[in-house]
Scaffold this motif. Sequence first.
Motif: not given
Length: 302
Positions: A160-163, A187-191, A196-197, A205-208
Amino acid sequence: MRTRALLLGSSLICSLMLWSAQPSTAQKTSDNYAHQDRNQIFAKFVEIPGAERLGSDQCQACHEQSAKNFRRSAHGQQSLQCEDCHGAGSLHLTSEKHGQIKKFRELKAEEANGACLSCHADHEQLQNWSSGAHQSHNVRCIDCHKAHAAETSLATRRQQNEACSSCHRKQEAEGRLPYHHPVREAKMSCADCHDPHGGTAANNLRASNLNDLCFQCHAEYQGPFTFQHAPVVESCTKCHSSHGSMQRSLLAVSQPTLCLQCHAGHHNGSGIPLLNGCTSCHSSIHGSDIPSATGGSVFMDK
């Protein structure tokens, strides 16, 4: 006469209320569109006018290696056929230059993604795709996913991080600074932070908002505190650089320079500010429940 006028007035009001309650033609059209099967809406992107399906066996006659790889792929295991994505192949077979087929690398982002969405539009993780940053920047599904691979999704954090880093070079460079989130170590990913979608907030962001995202891991700084530190309430990035920094704790600027941007600081007898780290004393800098002797708080533990 007065009673008659009142009755007429009431009748007129009721008629106006009923008329206003009726949906407009545009609204009806919009509602009908919203209730259509979303997959059917995108089906046009895999249609080739005048072409007829020939079957995957015909494709294999020319594209033997691709067909062999596809049989082992995630899509192949779900009984997908070549023409389900690339369109009916009769015109492709008979044309002189073998055009008239959906070649994804040559398609515009809208067309290439439309072919994918003809199957995947109803997937929950794609509900924000149309409003996301990747869609607006014409990123194609195939820029990240390999449709003929055994695993189309990016299964590991490192993948994921390389993509992500293949496009987001600035953020990748920041992640290589001495102090960083453990993205480089996988140990973490950008996602973990960005969808990404298409996320529900800026930057996918995955939050408000940004602070709510940070507090998902750093809950000890959320409060509520009796005495709030204003920059913390406003945005974590007022003080911190989220992807990487040369300073401890991902600070955007080293101490005491960071604090002196807002505060006068302490001075010695000659008027020169003390250069100690402010948090050596003001350790509860994110907020405190302990008041100071002069009122308010100076964000000390005691």
